[in-house]
Motif scaffolding. Sequence first.
Motif, short mmCIF file in Angstrom:
data_model
loop_
_atom_site.label_atom_id
_atom_site.label_comp_id
_atom_site.label_asym_id
_atom_site.label_seq_id
_atom_site.Cartn_x
_atom_site.Cartn_y
_atom_site.Cartn_z
N ARG A 89 0.80 -1.34 0.02
CA ARG A 89 0.01 -0.09 0.04
C ARG A 89 0.76 1.32 0.05
O ARG A 89 0.30 2.30 -0.60
CB ARG A 89 -0.89 0.08 1.33
N LYS A 90 1.98 1.21 0.67
CA LYS A 90 2.69 2.17 0.74
C LYS A 90 3.37 2.67 -0.51
O LYS A 90 3.71 4.02 -1.06
CB LYS A 90 4.27 2.25 1.42
N LYS A 91 3.73 1.62 -1.48
CA LYS A 91 3.92 1.92 -3.10
C LYS A 91 2.63 2.52 -3.73
O LYS A 91 3.05 2.99 -5.00
CB LYS A 91 4.71 0.78 -3.47
N GLU A 92 1.46 2.39 -3.28
CA GLU A 92 0.41 2.78 -4.23
C GLU A 92 0.54 4.30 -4.08
O GLU A 92 0.68 4.99 -2.96
CB GLU A 92 -0.88 2.32 -3.71
N THR A 93 -0.23 5.23 -5.11
CA THR A 93 -0.56 6.47 -5.02
C THR A 93 -1.73 6.64 -4.28
O THR A 93 -2.98 6.24 -4.60
CB THR A 93 -0.70 7.18 -6.37
N LEU A 94 -1.86 7.30 -3.03
CA LEU A 94 -3.06 7.60 -2.38
C LEU A 94 -3.81 9.00 -3.08
O LEU A 94 -3.25 9.62 -3.49
CB LEU A 94 -2.61 7.82 -0.93
N THR A 95 -5.09 8.73 -3.00
CA THR A 95 -5.82 9.80 -3.68
C THR A 95 -6.88 10.32 -2.51
O THR A 95 -7.39 9.45 -1.45
CB THR A 95 -6.86 9.38 -4.65
N ASP A 96 -7.13 11.51 -2.34
CA ASP A 96 -8.01 12.02 -1.30
C ASP A 96 -9.36 12.12 -1.77
O ASP A 96 -9.75 12.87 -2.56
CB ASP A 96 -7.55 13.59 -0.84
N PHE A 97 -10.20 11.26 -0.89
CA PHE A 97 -11.53 10.97 -1.22
C PHE A 97 -12.37 11.73 -0.21
O PHE A 97 -13.35 11.11 0.19
CB PHE A 97 -12.12 9.55 -1.72
N ALA A 98 -11.93 12.51 0.51
CA ALA A 98 -12.60 13.13 1.59
C ALA A 98 -13.99 13.91 1.21
O ALA A 98 -14.68 14.20 1.80
CB ALA A 98 -11.69 14.34 2.19
N ASP A 99 -13.92 14.26 0.03
CA ASP A 99 -15.13 15.16 -0.56
C ASP A 99 -15.84 14.08 -1.35
O ASP A 99 -17.18 14.63 -1.75
CB ASP A 99 -14.64 16.19 -1.52
N ASP A 100 -15.74 12.78 -1.40
CA ASP A 100 -16.84 12.11 -2.17
C ASP A 100 -18.04 11.68 -1.45
O ASP A 100 -19.07 11.38 -1.85
CB ASP A 100 -16.05 10.77 -2.71
N LYS A 101 -18.15 11.91 0.02
CA LYS A 101 -19.48 11.71 0.67
C LYS A 101 -19.94 10.31 0.50
O LYS A 101 -21.10 10.14 0.38
CB LYS A 101 -20.43 12.63 0.41
N GLY A 102 -18.90 9.17 0.33
CA GLY A 102 -19.32 7.92 0.17
C GLY A 102 -19.90 7.63 -1.22
O GLY A 102 -20.19 6.49 -1.61
N GLN A 103 -19.66 8.61 -1.93
CA GLN A 103 -20.08 8.43 -3.68
C GLN A 103 -19.23 6.99 -4.12
O GLN A 103 -19.92 6.32 -4.84
CB GLN A 103 -19.77 9.46 -4.24
N TYR A 104 -17.82 7.12 -3.89
CA TYR A 104 -17.20 6.12 -4.30
C TYR A 104 -16.98 4.69 -3.40
O TYR A 104 -15.92 3.93 -3.37
CB TYR A 104 -15.65 6.81 -4.89
#
Length: 176
Positions: A89-104
């Motif tokens: 997981r450290k090698k993966e690019t993390l994306t901020d989904f803070a604004d998705d409101k559970g959409q994804y």
Amino acid sequence: MNNKKLNNLLAALQEGDNEAFSEIYQGTAQTVFAFILTYTGNRAAAEDLTQDTFMKVKKNADGYKKDTNATAWLLQIAKNLALNWLKKRKKETLTDFADDKGQYGSYRLEKDYPVLDAVRQCLKEEERQIVLLHIIAGYKHREIAAITGKPLGTVLWTYKSSLAKLKACLESEGSK
């Protein structure tokens, strides 16, 4: 499930007894899940890794040496899988989904498991293991001492101090 019973079931599994595997799973899955969850902090990953742990147990049952520490062997498999997951997981690019409101389908562990989150954040690995083995798996302190290879007094002291640490951590979270 106590260590002796788990040892006997692993021995039966080595001889091809699939009912033994079912008993191992039913008797230890909750413990393995909670143990992995404290490493990953991700419920979905912990569920997947729990399944992977038991598949590995079934596949590698012959690697277990009879009359050794069965619980430690099982938890070591779980720990290795969790650590590998974290490394990947450290090698993966993390994306901020803070604004998705559970959409994804994002998931927040803190809302569903505040105590396990506190265990993960506030306790060291050895402390986590002792607390989880006692509270979730239901092992007695003497059994935990045998599983971890630590003196009973050390297990008792670690358990008591870990609970105090958790209490302080949860109280500080509650005051925020």
